[in-house]
Design a protein around this motif. Sequence first.
Motif, PDB file in Angstrom:
ATOM      1  N   ILE A   1      -1.676   8.016  16.431  1.00 12.53           N
ATOM      2  CA  ILE A   1      -2.373   6.723  16.423  1.00 12.53           C
ATOM      3  C   ILE A   1      -3.383   6.661  17.565  1.00 12.53           C
ATOM      4  O   ILE A   1      -4.531   6.226  17.387  1.00 12.53           O
ATOM      5  CB  ILE A   1      -1.365   5.561  16.533  1.00 12.53           C
ATOM      6  N   THR A   2      -2.963   7.109  18.751  1.00 12.17           N
ATOM      7  CA  THR A   2      -3.855   7.107  19.913  1.00 12.17           C
ATOM      8  C   THR A   2      -5.062   8.002  19.675  1.00 12.17           C
ATOM      9  O   THR A   2      -6.199   7.640  19.991  1.00 12.17           O
ATOM     10  CB  THR A   2      -3.098   7.572  21.170  1.00 12.17           C
ATOM     11  N   LEU A   3      -4.818   9.163  19.093  1.00 13.90           N
ATOM     12  CA  LEU A   3      -5.895  10.118  18.820  1.00 13.90           C
ATOM     13  C   LEU A   3      -6.913   9.526  17.849  1.00 13.90           C
ATOM     14  O   LEU A   3      -8.122   9.630  18.072  1.00 13.90           O
ATOM     15  CB  LEU A   3      -5.301  11.404  18.235  1.00 13.90           C
ATOM     16  N   VAL A   4      -6.423   8.891  16.790  1.00 16.61           N
ATOM     17  CA  VAL A   4      -7.328   8.288  15.803  1.00 16.61           C
ATOM     18  C   VAL A   4      -8.153   7.178  16.448  1.00 16.61           C
ATOM     19  O   VAL A   4      -9.356   7.059  16.198  1.00 16.61           O
ATOM     20  CB  VAL A   4      -6.539   7.736  14.600  1.00 16.61           C
ATOM     21  N   PHE A   5      -7.509   6.381  17.305  1.00 16.20           N
ATOM     22  CA  PHE A   5      -8.210   5.269  17.936  1.00 16.20           C
ATOM     23  C   PHE A   5      -9.336   5.751  18.840  1.00 16.20           C
ATOM     24  O   PHE A   5     -10.430   5.175  18.851  1.00 16.20           O
ATOM     25  CB  PHE A   5      -7.228   4.418  18.749  1.00 16.20           C
ATOM     26  N   PHE A   6      -9.081   6.806  19.610  1.00 22.46           N
ATOM     27  CA  PHE A   6     -10.063   7.248  20.598  1.00 22.46           C
ATOM     28  C   PHE A   6     -11.043   8.300  20.053  1.00 22.46           C
ATOM     29  O   PHE A   6     -11.923   8.755  20.786  1.00 22.46           O
ATOM     30  CB  PHE A   6      -9.352   7.791  21.839  1.00 22.46           C
ATOM     31  N   LEU A   7     -10.893   8.669  18.796  1.00 24.17           N
ATOM     32  CA  LEU A   7     -11.854   9.591  18.163  1.00 24.17           C
ATOM     33  C   LEU A   7     -12.384   8.960  16.875  1.00 24.17           C
ATOM     34  O   LEU A   7     -12.230   9.524  15.781  1.00 24.17           O
ATOM     35  CB  LEU A   7     -11.191  10.939  17.866  1.00 24.17           C
ATOM     36  N   PRO A   8     -13.036   7.807  16.973  1.00 24.64           N
ATOM     37  CA  PRO A   8     -13.466   7.085  15.768  1.00 24.64           C
ATOM     38  C   PRO A   8     -14.560   7.785  14.983  1.00 24.64           C
ATOM     39  O   PRO A   8     -14.689   7.584  13.771  1.00 24.64           O
ATOM     40  CB  PRO A   8     -13.969   5.743  16.329  1.00 24.64           C
ATOM     41  N   ASN A   9     -15.359   8.612  15.648  1.00 22.18           N
ATOM     42  CA  ASN A   9     -16.491   9.238  14.958  1.00 22.18           C
ATOM     43  C   ASN A   9     -16.066  10.240  13.887  1.00 22.18           C
ATOM     44  O   ASN A   9     -16.847  10.573  12.998  1.00 22.18           O
ATOM     45  CB  ASN A   9     -17.409   9.938  15.975  1.00 22.18           C
ATOM     46  N   ILE A  10     -14.822  10.720  13.991  1.00 20.54           N
ATOM     47  CA  ILE A  10     -14.318  11.679  12.994  1.00 20.54           C
ATOM     48  C   ILE A  10     -14.330  11.077  11.598  1.00 20.54           C
ATOM     49  O   ILE A  10     -14.572  11.764  10.608  1.00 20.54           O
ATOM     50  CB  ILE A  10     -12.884  12.125  13.354  1.00 20.54           C
TER      51      ILE A  10
ATOM     52  N   TYR B   1      -1.481   0.165  16.686  1.00 17.86           N
ATOM     53  CA  TYR B   1      -0.115   0.669  16.834  1.00 17.86           C
ATOM     54  C   TYR B   1       0.848  -0.021  15.870  1.00 17.86           C
ATOM     55  O   TYR B   1       1.729   0.634  15.299  1.00 17.86           O
ATOM     56  CB  TYR B   1       0.362   0.493  18.283  1.00 17.86           C
ATOM     57  N   ILE B   2       0.667  -1.316  15.663  1.00 19.05           N
ATOM     58  CA  ILE B   2       1.546  -2.031  14.735  1.00 19.05           C
ATOM     59  C   ILE B   2       1.403  -1.471  13.326  1.00 19.05           C
ATOM     60  O   ILE B   2       2.402  -1.148  12.659  1.00 19.05           O
ATOM     61  CB  ILE B   2       1.234  -3.544  14.740  1.00 19.05           C
ATOM     62  N   LEU B   3       0.158  -1.327  12.844  1.00 20.33           N
ATOM     63  CA  LEU B   3      -0.041  -0.813  11.484  1.00 20.33           C
ATOM     64  C   LEU B   3       0.377   0.641  11.374  1.00 20.33           C
ATOM     65  O   LEU B   3       0.968   1.059  10.368  1.00 20.33           O
ATOM     66  CB  LEU B   3      -1.507  -0.966  11.062  1.00 20.33           C
ATOM     67  N   GLY B   4       0.086   1.437  12.399  1.00 21.06           N
ATOM     68  CA  GLY B   4       0.452   2.853  12.359  1.00 21.06           C
ATOM     69  C   GLY B   4       1.952   3.059  12.294  1.00 21.06           C
ATOM     70  O   GLY B   4       2.464   3.797  11.433  1.00 21.06           O
ATOM     71  N   PHE B   5       2.693   2.377  13.178  1.00 19.19           N
ATOM     72  CA  PHE B   5       4.150   2.514  13.193  1.00 19.19           C
ATOM     73  C   PHE B   5       4.789   1.894  11.942  1.00 19.19           C
ATOM     74  O   PHE B   5       5.747   2.439  11.394  1.00 19.19           O
ATOM     75  CB  PHE B   5       4.739   1.865  14.450  1.00 19.19           C
ATOM     76  N   THR B   6       4.250   0.766  11.507  1.00 24.16           N
ATOM     77  CA  THR B   6       4.793   0.116  10.308  1.00 24.16           C
ATOM     78  C   THR B   6       4.666   1.021   9.087  1.00 24.16           C
ATOM     79  O   THR B   6       5.612   1.164   8.301  1.00 24.16           O
ATOM     80  CB  THR B   6       4.057  -1.208  10.029  1.00 24.16           C
ATOM     81  N   THR B   7       3.504   1.636   8.942  1.00 22.22           N
ATOM     82  CA  THR B   7       3.280   2.506   7.783  1.00 22.22           C
ATOM     83  C   THR B   7       4.154   3.756   7.852  1.00 22.22           C
ATOM     84  O   THR B   7       4.711   4.194   6.844  1.00 22.22           O
ATOM     85  CB  THR B   7       1.796   2.920   7.703  1.00 22.22           C
TER      86      THR B   7
END
Length: 199
Positions: free
Chosen positions: A72-81, A33-39
């Motif tokens: 960010i949440t979606l990317v975290f919980f769908l790592p296989n993509i 979340y820190i990197l996602g929001f910062t970017t």
Amino acid sequence: MTWEILSIIGTIAFAISGTLIAIEEDFDLFGFYILGFTTAFGGGLIRNLLIGVPVQNIWMQSSLFKIAFFVITLVFFLPNIWKGHLRSSIVFFDAVGLAAFAIQGANFAMSFDAPLISVTLAAILTGSGGGMLRDIFAGRRPMIFHSEIYAIWAASAGLAIGLGLIKTSFLTYLLLTIIVLLRVASVHFDWNLPRYFYR
């Protein structure tokens, strides 16, 4: 309408870009979340600080914060993509964010009749500021200073807008597409600016 669309495109792209870097660096959920929001919001924050826009304006974008949180949440919980093409995904989404926010930053500067150099700098800072903060937080050398041609594409957007060449929504989206393609091509073909070699 174009401003809102660019904001959404840039926020989504940079939120994904920051989160993918977090995957590469093996960060935990908080780091994601820190990197996602910062970017996603760092470039706009730097631009506002430098041109005197109240910093609190960044916190008024509740809808964009919700979009970034969801992405960010979606990317975290769908790592296989991202398996097998993490690096190319980082390059692509970073290019989209760079293009969208560079154009937005240049238009922002144009809205108060800033000179050409200021429009160009606003494009560079808004387009690459979030990525620069992301790289610093991730313990990396900022991409803007060493990666295949990066900030030049943001500067090109600033110049095109500052010179009055982009006057319609169609041309805005065309410029966005061109910058994305050029950034991706610069990575694919390993285009680089001249470097200083100390001997």
